[in-house]
Scaffold this motif. Sequence first.
Motif, PDB file in Angstrom:
ATOM      1  N   PHE A 132       0.873  -1.175   0.000  1.00  0.00           N
ATOM      2  CA  PHE A 132       0.000   0.000   0.000  1.00  0.00           C
ATOM      3  C   PHE A 132       0.906   1.221   0.000  1.00  0.00           C
ATOM      4  N   ARG A 133       0.792   2.029  -1.049  1.00  0.00           N
ATOM      5  CA  ARG A 133       1.630   3.235  -1.114  1.00  0.00           C
ATOM      6  C   ARG A 133       0.765   4.447  -0.809  1.00  0.00           C
ATOM      7  N   PHE A 134       1.333   5.383  -0.037  1.00  0.00           N
ATOM      8  CA  PHE A 134       0.595   6.587   0.320  1.00  0.00           C
ATOM      9  C   PHE A 134       1.423   7.808  -0.041  1.00  0.00           C
ATOM     10  N   CYS A 135       0.739   8.854  -0.554  1.00  0.00           N
ATOM     11  CA  CYS A 135       1.459  10.022  -1.047  1.00  0.00           C
ATOM     12  C   CYS A 135       1.897  10.919   0.101  1.00  0.00           C
ATOM     13  N   ARG A 136       1.143  10.908   1.212  1.00  0.00           N
ATOM     14  CA  ARG A 136       1.470  11.799   2.327  1.00  0.00           C
ATOM     15  C   ARG A 136       0.861  11.202   3.588  1.00  0.00           C
ATOM     16  N   SER A 137       1.169  11.824   4.720  1.00  0.00           N
ATOM     17  CA  SER A 137       0.719  11.265   5.990  1.00  0.00           C
ATOM     18  C   SER A 137      -0.801  11.331   6.111  1.00  0.00           C
ATOM     19  N   LYS A 138      -1.422  12.305   5.428  1.00  0.00           N
ATOM     20  CA  LYS A 138      -2.890  12.408   5.457  1.00  0.00           C
ATOM     21  C   LYS A 138      -3.538  11.107   4.965  1.00  0.00           C
ATOM     22  N   CYS A 139      -3.041  10.607   3.836  1.00  0.00           N
ATOM     23  CA  CYS A 139      -3.609   9.393   3.274  1.00  0.00           C
ATOM     24  C   CYS A 139      -3.280   8.187   4.145  1.00  0.00           C
ATOM     25  N   HIS A 140      -2.057   8.177   4.693  1.00  0.00           N
ATOM     26  CA  HIS A 140      -1.647   7.060   5.549  1.00  0.00           C
ATOM     27  C   HIS A 140      -2.514   6.999   6.801  1.00  0.00           C
ATOM     28  N   LYS A 141      -2.796   8.156   7.379  1.00  0.00           N
ATOM     29  CA  LYS A 141      -3.612   8.207   8.591  1.00  0.00           C
ATOM     30  C   LYS A 141      -5.036   7.766   8.304  1.00  0.00           C
ATOM     31  N   ASN A 142      -5.561   8.197   7.157  1.00  0.00           N
ATOM     32  CA  ASN A 142      -6.917   7.782   6.797  1.00  0.00           C
ATOM     33  C   ASN A 142      -6.992   6.275   6.594  1.00  0.00           C
ATOM     34  N   PHE A 143      -5.907   5.708   6.064  1.00  0.00           N
ATOM     35  CA  PHE A 143      -5.853   4.253   5.887  1.00  0.00           C
ATOM     36  C   PHE A 143      -5.828   3.568   7.256  1.00  0.00           C
ATOM     37  N   LYS A 144      -5.057   4.123   8.179  1.00  0.00           N
ATOM     38  CA  LYS A 144      -4.965   3.525   9.510  1.00  0.00           C
ATOM     39  C   LYS A 144      -6.299   3.618  10.244  1.00  0.00           C
ATOM     40  N   MET A 145      -7.080   4.643   9.910  1.00  0.00           N
ATOM     41  CA  MET A 145      -8.415   4.763  10.510  1.00  0.00           C
ATOM     42  C   MET A 145      -9.436   3.867   9.816  1.00  0.00           C
ATOM     43  N   LYS A 146      -8.958   3.055   8.867  1.00  0.00           N
ATOM     44  CA  LYS A 146      -9.786   2.093   8.134  1.00  0.00           C
ATOM     45  C   LYS A 146     -10.904   2.777   7.364  1.00  0.00           C
ATOM     46  N   ARG A 147     -10.620   3.951   6.817  1.00  0.00           N
ATOM     47  CA  ARG A 147     -11.632   4.629   6.007  1.00  0.00           C
ATOM     48  C   ARG A 147     -11.620   4.060   4.597  1.00  0.00           C
ATOM     49  N   ASN A 148     -12.794   4.050   4.010  1.00  0.00           N
ATOM     50  CA  ASN A 148     -12.933   3.579   2.643  1.00  0.00           C
ATOM     51  C   ASN A 148     -12.759   4.766   1.701  1.00  0.00           C
ATOM     52  N   PRO A 149     -11.773   4.712   0.783  1.00  0.00           N
ATOM     53  CA  PRO A 149     -11.574   5.867  -0.100  1.00  0.00           C
ATOM     54  C   PRO A 149     -12.777   6.180  -0.984  1.00  0.00           C
ATOM     55  N   ARG A 150     -13.663   5.201  -1.170  1.00  0.00           N
ATOM     56  CA  ARG A 150     -14.861   5.457  -1.979  1.00  0.00           C
ATOM     57  C   ARG A 150     -15.884   6.297  -1.221  1.00  0.00           C
ATOM     58  N   LYS A 151     -15.708   6.381   0.101  1.00  0.00           N
ATOM     59  CA  LYS A 151     -16.666   7.138   0.889  1.00  0.00           C
ATOM     60  C   LYS A 151     -16.105   8.472   1.374  1.00  0.00           C
ATOM     61  N   VAL A 152     -14.829   8.738   1.101  1.00  0.00           N
ATOM     62  CA  VAL A 152     -14.212   9.992   1.510  1.00  0.00           C
ATOM     63  C   VAL A 152     -14.222  10.933   0.311  1.00  0.00           C
ATOM     64  N   LYS A 153     -14.815  12.129   0.522  1.00  0.00           N
ATOM     65  CA  LYS A 153     -15.205  12.932  -0.633  1.00  0.00           C
ATOM     66  C   LYS A 153     -14.063  13.484  -1.457  1.00  0.00           C
ATOM     67  N   TRP A 154     -12.880  13.686  -0.830  1.00  0.00           N
ATOM     68  CA  TRP A 154     -11.813  14.349  -1.574  1.00  0.00           C
ATOM     69  C   TRP A 154     -10.978  13.391  -2.403  1.00  0.00           C
ATOM     70  N   THR A 155     -11.257  12.095  -2.352  1.00  0.00           N
ATOM     71  CA  THR A 155     -10.422  11.170  -3.100  1.00  0.00           C
ATOM     72  C   THR A 155     -10.914  11.034  -4.539  1.00  0.00           C
ATOM     73  N   LYS A 156      -9.999  10.550  -5.368  1.00  0.00           N
ATOM     74  CA  LYS A 156     -10.334  10.352  -6.780  1.00  0.00           C
ATOM     75  C   LYS A 156     -11.375   9.243  -6.914  1.00  0.00           C
ATOM     76  N   ALA A 157     -11.273   8.237  -6.045  1.00  0.00           N
ATOM     77  CA  ALA A 157     -12.209   7.109  -6.123  1.00  0.00           C
ATOM     78  C   ALA A 157     -13.643   7.593  -5.922  1.00  0.00           C
ATOM     79  N   TYR A 158     -13.831   8.479  -4.937  1.00  0.00           N
ATOM     80  CA  TYR A 158     -15.173   9.019  -4.688  1.00  0.00           C
ATOM     81  C   TYR A 158     -15.655   9.813  -5.885  1.00  0.00           C
ATOM     82  N   ARG A 159     -14.795  10.670  -6.410  1.00  0.00           N
ATOM     83  CA  ARG A 159     -15.202  11.561  -7.503  1.00  0.00           C
ATOM     84  C   ARG A 159     -15.546  10.765  -8.756  1.00  0.00           C
TER      85      ARG A 159
END
Lengths: 167, 166
Positions: free
Chosen positions: A29-56
């Motif tokens: 799992f590669r992360f561009c910055r600590s923001k993304c790494h922290k969100n991953f550690k919080m077990k968030r789904n990128p499809r449900k987080v509005k600022w990600t490309k997956a959501y958009r």
Amino acid sequence: MRLEKCWFCSSTIYPGHGIQFVRNDAKIFRFCRSKCHKNFKMKRNPRKVKWTKAYRRLHGKDMTQDSTFEFERKRNRPERYDRNITENTLKAIKKIDKVRVDREARHHAKRMKGKKAKEQREAAKELEQSIHMVKAPVALQQEPSLTLPKIKVKVSQQQAEENRMEE
Amino acid sequence: MAASFASKWFLAGRSLLGALRNNSLGLLRTSQEMTCSDFLSQQQRTFIQMRTNLKVVDNSGAKRVMCIQALKGKKGARLGDTIIASVKEAQPGGKVKKGSVVYGVVVRAAMQRGRCDGSEVKFDDNAVVLVNKQGEPIGTRVFGPVPHELRKKKHVKILSLAEHIA
């Protein structure tokens, strides 16, 4: 130079940036910055987080199917160097980028098409529904309780003038 | 004058309502944050130091070892470093026995380690491959992913035995 994509937000990771987490089944799992790494550690789904490309992409905010995306692809076999091909590729990059930007702008314009009319309609509705909150000027003059009481404040202009004289 | 007052009053009413709505939302949000704060307070990952328990990921016979000395570094060992460990759990009939003192190379560490290009890498657990004093692995197989930094540390044998290289 290999440019990877962030697992969480799908942005490009340039060499020397970010952190990668290797799970015990060897998935990386590669992360561009600590923001993304922290969100991953919080077990968030990128499809449900509005600022990600997956959501958009999922919610039709961005272009999903376009021929310009075909050029950006992971290739595991190195290309044999050919001067002419390289030259043509470098020329094509600019043109393809322009095409992509134009298409994205068109997509955005199409998506935003009815927005202004909708806003105006909503404003008109709000005005119609809550017009009773607005009092006519005549009513304010007749009923003093609707306005704020007038308070007189003493202004000490005399002292200020004296100070100026001293200076 | 009166008209302006009226409009001000109207605006004030609107802003008050808005503030109320914001407050209620804020309360909701704080409660949500409270529930997910246990994810946020994750354990701080540290060096492999004395009394760290490590999984053994080869077929030397040991299951779990405890670090008793890091051979490099003031604070402890990191990914790729060599440690001295004591075998705490071992399979019967293995090459190493319970209670013996062995050397091992840390092949996976939960604490992140900087790579040569400036990015970082971290793993799921703390794992070790047992080696002899000359640095040759005792077992004949290595399980799970290992980092390519081992090549720099001259543990090419472990790399060639490994299933995955990260």
